[in-house]
Design an enzyme around this catalytic site. Sequence first.
Site, PDB file in Angstrom:
ATOM      1  N   HIS A 160      70.576 -18.127 -67.058  1.00 57.07           N
ATOM      2  CA  HIS A 160      70.762 -19.475 -67.600  1.00 57.07           C
ATOM      3  C   HIS A 160      70.851 -19.451 -69.128  1.00 57.07           C
ATOM      4  CE1 HIS A 160      70.047 -21.182 -63.639  1.00 57.07           C
ATOM      5  NE2 HIS A 160      70.372 -22.358 -64.134  1.00 57.07           N
ATOM      6  N   LYS A 202      62.555 -23.810 -55.750  1.00 62.69           N
ATOM      7  CA  LYS A 202      61.293 -24.329 -55.221  1.00 62.69           C
ATOM      8  C   LYS A 202      60.509 -24.944 -56.368  1.00 62.69           C
ATOM      9  CE  LYS A 202      58.767 -19.939 -55.643  1.00 62.69           C
ATOM     10  NZ  LYS A 202      57.610 -20.057 -56.535  1.00 62.69           N
TER      11      LYS A 202
END
Lengths: 184, 280
Positions: free
Chosen positions: A35, A100
Amino acid sequence: MVITTPLKKHIINQLKAGDKVLITGIIYTARDAGHKRMIEQLAKGERIPFNIEESIIYYVGPSPAKPGEIIGSAGPTTSYRMDDYTPELLDLGLKGMIGKGNRHEKVIESMKKNGAVYFGAVGGAAALIASSIIKAKVIAYEELGTEALRELYVENFPAIVLIDQDGKNLYEEEKVKYRTYQAD
Amino acid sequence: MREVHVNDITQAVAKMCIATNVKISPDILEGLKKSQKLESSPIGIDILDQLLQNAEIAERKNMPICQDTGMAVVFVEIGQEVSISGGLLTDAINEGVRKGYEEGYLRKSIVEDPFFRVNTNDNTPAVIHYDIVGGDSLKISLSPKGFGSENMSRIYMLKPSDGIEGAKRVILETIDMAGPNACPPMVVGVGIGGTFEKAAILAKKALIRPIDQSSDITYVSNLEKELTKKANQLGIGPQGMGGRTTVLGINIETFPTHIAGLPVAINISCHVTRHMSVSL
């Protein structure tokens, strides 16, 4: 519900927090370092290494594939570490994320604005999840090892809608049902 | 003096790295099975079922239960009568980690600097805690620790007047804050007393005690049971998607402390919580 990628608007419109889905199609993997790289590329005016429009990013750093295997264990990593980078990717057309854990309010706001979905996979069910990954190839940042960007072809990848495009949050809705704790 | 060769240490550590990562610990497996019977959330029951299936697949295919195969944490209890031959003990342990993570196809998750994050590509160095004991025994315990849960850990420097109630409050708060991020059902290691770092090491050490084995100290054992019950009333449930199974167990270790202090360290761990010991 069986869904396919690219993640079209009419599919997203049907998805509500709590819906169990089986995902089939191409998804991309990226986690912390991936990222950071993508955002740095964008800041320099470069394109990121895949077509992000209507795509799904899976937050995962798989374990190494054994000889003859497609991938090692490949369960989701905790998503909040990507929160600083996510709104910019959503503005570029990212429509789904698989991970998650909780997301920052700014991510949820951006999901609502852009009409995107946050899916959960079962953390730690990494050997089970790996069996739904049919193809895997590194597409960028190979030197990052497990954190490299990968293109996966998945079939019936099991996930659940954690936060839908209206911002409805499965974690919040379910937790209160079972909470009986009262502080002394 | 009893001599132990570094090669035996390296072999033992390598073996444990692989074994702990592919085969779920018996106490954890039992805990998951038990909680499946007690769980009332349909999503929760389904998740527990997937975790049990996953453990079965991992063992059968000899692959990691979780892709985060952790940072290797090692506790060494070495007798004063033991002499290590063939090299340095620390090097032997790190060599075992290197070998185990390579041969076991385990993920290499360690970066060499916290800011300039380049992967060391062999999962070393391990975090090693040494304890010198009497006799000629050498016990090595390994606990590869995943960071989804490690990141949710906390330390509190409470006041003596906060007492046991204060400790309970911060332990439950920490579990509540960890929520879905820590891959519940969690295992919680708590260290109370000592100094800042002693409490944290005790909390980590608490995680290598099997969850079906309670503390030898009566009040601590009662506290473990009470907190387990209360944590399971928080509603978090498997993967944080609601339910009664928030923790599989809470282990607490205590140590003498200073007249001015009450350190409480809470080390959160996930439903894979890996631990194994060997005596050489």
